[in-house]
Design a protein around this motif. Structure first.
Motif, PDB file in Angstrom:
ATOM      1  N   GLU A 274       0.828  -1.208   0.000  1.00  0.00           N
ATOM      2  CA  GLU A 274       0.000   0.000   0.000  1.00  0.00           C
ATOM      3  C   GLU A 274       0.866   1.263   0.000  1.00  0.00           C
ATOM      4  N   TYR A 275       1.921   1.241   0.782  1.00  0.00           N
ATOM      5  CA  TYR A 275       2.815   2.404   0.860  1.00  0.00           C
ATOM      6  C   TYR A 275       3.454   2.676  -0.505  1.00  0.00           C
ATOM      7  N   ASN A 276       3.962   1.627  -1.151  1.00  0.00           N
ATOM      8  CA  ASN A 276       4.629   1.804  -2.440  1.00  0.00           C
ATOM      9  C   ASN A 276       3.661   2.255  -3.527  1.00  0.00           C
ATOM     10  N   LYS A 277       2.404   1.813  -3.445  1.00  0.00           N
ATOM     11  CA  LYS A 277       1.407   2.256  -4.420  1.00  0.00           C
ATOM     12  C   LYS A 277       1.116   3.747  -4.244  1.00  0.00           C
ATOM     13  N   GLN A 278       1.012   4.194  -2.988  1.00  0.00           N
ATOM     14  CA  GLN A 278       0.717   5.594  -2.711  1.00  0.00           C
ATOM     15  C   GLN A 278       1.884   6.511  -3.090  1.00  0.00           C
ATOM     16  N   HIS A 279       3.113   5.993  -3.006  1.00  0.00           N
ATOM     17  CA  HIS A 279       4.298   6.827  -3.245  1.00  0.00           C
ATOM     18  C   HIS A 279       4.996   6.493  -4.557  1.00  0.00           C
ATOM     19  N   SER A 280       4.317   5.768  -5.434  1.00  0.00           N
ATOM     20  CA  SER A 280       4.954   5.382  -6.704  1.00  0.00           C
ATOM     21  C   SER A 280       5.316   6.600  -7.541  1.00  0.00           C
ATOM     22  N   GLY A 281       4.473   7.642  -7.497  1.00  0.00           N
ATOM     23  CA  GLY A 281       4.762   8.857  -8.254  1.00  0.00           C
ATOM     24  C   GLY A 281       6.031   9.535  -7.772  1.00  0.00           C
ATOM     25  N   ALA A 282       6.191   9.620  -6.444  1.00  0.00           N
ATOM     26  CA  ALA A 282       7.376  10.258  -5.878  1.00  0.00           C
ATOM     27  C   ALA A 282       8.638   9.465  -6.209  1.00  0.00           C
ATOM     28  N   VAL A 283       8.510   8.155  -6.213  1.00  0.00           N
ATOM     29  CA  VAL A 283       9.663   7.298  -6.528  1.00  0.00           C
ATOM     30  C   VAL A 283      10.102   7.511  -7.976  1.00  0.00           C
ATOM     31  N   GLU A 284       9.142   7.508  -8.901  1.00  0.00           N
ATOM     32  CA  GLU A 284       9.482   7.684 -10.315  1.00  0.00           C
ATOM     33  C   GLU A 284      10.008   9.091 -10.588  1.00  0.00           C
ATOM     34  N   ARG A 285       9.425  10.088  -9.941  1.00  0.00           N
ATOM     35  CA  ARG A 285       9.890  11.465 -10.109  1.00  0.00           C
ATOM     36  C   ARG A 285      11.331  11.604  -9.621  1.00  0.00           C
ATOM     37  N   SER A 286      11.649  10.943  -8.521  1.00  0.00           N
ATOM     38  CA  SER A 286      13.007  10.986  -7.991  1.00  0.00           C
ATOM     39  C   SER A 286      13.993  10.343  -8.950  1.00  0.00           C
ATOM     40  N   ARG A 287      13.602   9.210  -9.532  1.00  0.00           N
ATOM     41  CA  ARG A 287      14.477   8.540 -10.495  1.00  0.00           C
ATOM     42  C   ARG A 287      14.721   9.427 -11.717  1.00  0.00           C
ATOM     43  N   MET A 288      13.649  10.101 -12.150  1.00  0.00           N
ATOM     44  CA  MET A 288      13.756  10.977 -13.311  1.00  0.00           C
ATOM     45  C   MET A 288      14.704  12.136 -13.019  1.00  0.00           C
ATOM     46  N   GLU A 289      14.579  12.755 -11.846  1.00  0.00           N
ATOM     47  CA  GLU A 289      15.451  13.868 -11.476  1.00  0.00           C
ATOM     48  C   GLU A 289      16.913  13.431 -11.412  1.00  0.00           C
ATOM     49  N   LYS A 290      17.139  12.227 -10.930  1.00  0.00           N
ATOM     50  CA  LYS A 290      18.512  11.736 -10.852  1.00  0.00           C
ATOM     51  C   LYS A 290      19.082  11.497 -12.244  1.00  0.00           C
ATOM     52  N   ARG A 291      18.248  10.925 -13.150  1.00  0.00           N
ATOM     53  CA  ARG A 291      18.714  10.694 -14.521  1.00  0.00           C
ATOM     54  C   ARG A 291      19.052  12.022 -15.212  1.00  0.00           C
ATOM     55  N   ILE A 292      18.239  13.051 -14.957  1.00  0.00           N
ATOM     56  CA  ILE A 292      18.491  14.362 -15.556  1.00  0.00           C
ATOM     57  C   ILE A 292      19.810  14.933 -15.059  1.00  0.00           C
ATOM     58  N   LEU A 293      20.057  14.860 -13.758  1.00  0.00           N
ATOM     59  CA  LEU A 293      21.310  15.363 -13.201  1.00  0.00           C
ATOM     60  C   LEU A 293      22.504  14.605 -13.762  1.00  0.00           C
ATOM     61  N   GLU A 294      22.362  13.291 -13.886  1.00  0.00           N
ATOM     62  CA  GLU A 294      23.466  12.488 -14.425  1.00  0.00           C
ATOM     63  C   GLU A 294      23.741  12.852 -15.882  1.00  0.00           C
ATOM     64  N   LYS A 295      22.663  13.088 -16.661  1.00  0.00           N
ATOM     65  CA  LYS A 295      22.858  13.465 -18.059  1.00  0.00           C
ATOM     66  C   LYS A 295      23.468  14.851 -18.167  1.00  0.00           C
ATOM     67  N   GLN A 296      23.024  15.779 -17.292  1.00  0.00           N
ATOM     68  CA  GLN A 296      23.618  17.109 -17.269  1.00  0.00           C
ATOM     69  C   GLN A 296      25.108  17.036 -16.961  1.00  0.00           C
ATOM     70  N   GLN A 297      25.459  16.180 -16.021  1.00  0.00           N
ATOM     71  CA  GLN A 297      26.867  16.031 -15.669  1.00  0.00           C
ATOM     72  C   GLN A 297      27.684  15.531 -16.854  1.00  0.00           C
ATOM     73  N   ARG A 298      27.166  14.514 -17.561  1.00  0.00           N
ATOM     74  CA  ARG A 298      27.891  13.978 -18.717  1.00  0.00           C
ATOM     75  C   ARG A 298      28.041  15.036 -19.817  1.00  0.00           C
ATOM     76  N   ASN A 299      26.970  15.776 -20.065  1.00  0.00           N
ATOM     77  CA  ASN A 299      27.024  16.810 -21.111  1.00  0.00           C
ATOM     78  C   ASN A 299      28.011  17.917 -20.749  1.00  0.00           C
ATOM     79  N   LEU A 300      27.990  18.321 -19.476  1.00  0.00           N
ATOM     80  CA  LEU A 300      28.897  19.383 -19.043  1.00  0.00           C
ATOM     81  C   LEU A 300      30.345  18.924 -19.092  1.00  0.00           C
ATOM     82  N   GLU A 301      30.589  17.669 -18.795  1.00  0.00           N
ATOM     83  CA  GLU A 301      31.953  17.158 -18.880  1.00  0.00           C
ATOM     84  C   GLU A 301      32.497  17.305 -20.302  1.00  0.00           C
TER      85      GLU A 301
END
Length: 408
Positions: free
Chosen positions: A25-52
């Motif tokens: 139940e907890y994971n179903k209620q917070h699935s949006g926050a989990v996916e949003r967090s993963r997306m933000e991390k992927r964006i930061l990682e891609k920004q880092q690679r591009n800036l390098e």
């Protein structure tokens, strides 16, 4: 610990049902926050690679790259709730602890974790995570090619329902016992119900199931404080524990000489149990950590914890004996089985060496025969003394006839 067909898996499944439902139940209620967090991390990682690449080409400043690198280093990814695991390696268990703020549980109706710890699947197995997570010592892991992991005040719960043969292998491992792993478990050997079970049984009362579900949910919903709060003992509880500790200490060299490593940790285990009982008794409180009375282990709670400790003491002694922790016990059981298999009513030491090939010298046999005699399985047969030349007669033992009588 129970033999096959004791419905261990069904019991474990029923016990963890409330935990599993809460987790889902907890994971179903917070699935949006989990996916949003993963997306933000992927964006930061891609920004880092591009800036390098841009810094290398002179199209961006190093300060921009450092800023993104700092954001990525401080980023805390929102992870799905994972309250317990089953089949897990020590490396993965360390990661689970790190992802869950230092807390995790292993719940299983099998003993595969001991196979893994014994190095059956790999020669390089580290049991430090189990040892440190029991005592709350900080865990620091550095691996080549992977991020370092640092865990403060780890807490690991292990609940296993396994067969005696699994624990026998565990106890025969010198590393496990030498480093104190086996002494960290509380053993239970419930009475077997095989042969007495009924097809139709009374279900657990609805009220009991409901109260259990509510208790588990109240405990899991409690927010973990950043700084651990202290449970205190009332003066009466402190005196009870002091008396119990003195009792245990006085028995370590004699009555508990068969389980000195386990009994040496018994007082600490009872103290932990008293804390769990205190916490569970106040699980209905919405602000447990703000209620001073709930932070005190009273006399009644400590008395209950000591009773539980005494229960586990007797079961652990039986488990250690069954698991062959004592070589003398193991050899005695082996010898007694050979005696009964051959239907012996009387025997000499030489007879035992003939049917028990593992004994190479008489000096190895005698302690075993003495032990069996002390337990009443055999008795030394009296012989008339002779006063002549020559070697004294080889002592003869008589087998207790009750061994051959069918159980009532």
């Amino acid at each position: 610990m129970a033999e096959p067909s004791e419905r261990k898996s069904a019991v474990i499944s029923h016990m963890t049902g409330a935990i599993h439902r809460f987790e889902a139940e907890y994971n179903k209620q917070h699935s949006g926050a989990v996916e949003r967090s993963r997306m933000e991390k992927r964006i930061l990682e891609k920004q880092q690679r591009n800036l390098e690449e841009m810094v290398i080409k002179g199209k961006a400043q190093m300060e921009d790259l450092q800023d993104v690198a700092m954001q990525l280093a401080n980023f805390r990814e929102v992870m799905p709730m994972r309250l317990y695991v089953d089949d897990v390696t020590t490396e993965k268990l360390t990661s689970v602890l790190a992802e869950n703020n230092g807390t995790a549980a292993i719940v299983s109706a099998e003993g595969g974790i001991f196979d893994m710890l014994a190095g059956i699947y790999t020669k390089n197995v580290n049991i430090d995570v189990f040892l440190k997570a029991h005592s709350g010592d900080d865990i620091r892991v550095d691996r080549i090619g992977r991020s370092s992991e640092s865990i403060s005040l780890p807490a690991l719960t292990v609940l296993l329902a396994v067969q005696p043969s699994v624990l026998s292998v565990m106890m025969s491992n010198g590393v496990f016992r030498g480093r104190g792993l086996t002494a960290r478990f509380m053993y239970c050997m419930p009475q077997s119900r095989v042969g007495e079970r009924k097809y139709r049984t009374k279900p657990i009362p609805d009220e009991v199931s409901r109260c259990y579900e509510v208790l588990i949910r109240n405990l899991l919903q409690e927010e973990t404080p950043k700084i651990p709060e202290l449970l205190r003992l009332s003066p009466e509880a402190d005196k009870l524990l002091e008396s119990f500790a003195g009792e245990v200490e006085g028995k370590l060299k004699n009555e508990y000489s068969d389980i000195p490593d386990w009994a040496g940790k018994l007082t600490g285990a009872v103290l932990r149990i008293s804390g769990l009982l205190c916490r569970a008794a106040n699980a209905h409180c919405s602000d447990f950590l703000d209620i001073s009375d709930s932070m005190i282990v009273d006399e009644e709670t400590m008395a209950g914890a000591i009773s539980i400790g005494r229960y586990f003491t007797e079961h652990s002694r039986a488990a250690y004996s069954l698991m062959g922790a004592d070589d003398l016990v193991k050899q005695s059981r082996y010898t007694l089985d050979a005696i009964m298999k051959n239907g012996l009513l009387e025997f000499s030491r030489r007879d035992i060496m003939r049917i028990c090939r593992s004994f190479k010298k008489a000096e190895q046999v005698q302690p075993v025969l003495n032990h069996l005699a002390d337990l009443g399985y055999v008795a030394l047969k009296e012989i008339e003394q002779t006063f002549g030349k020559g070697r004294p007669a080889n002592p003869t033992y008589m087998v207790n006839p009750l061994l051959y009588q069918p159980a009532a």
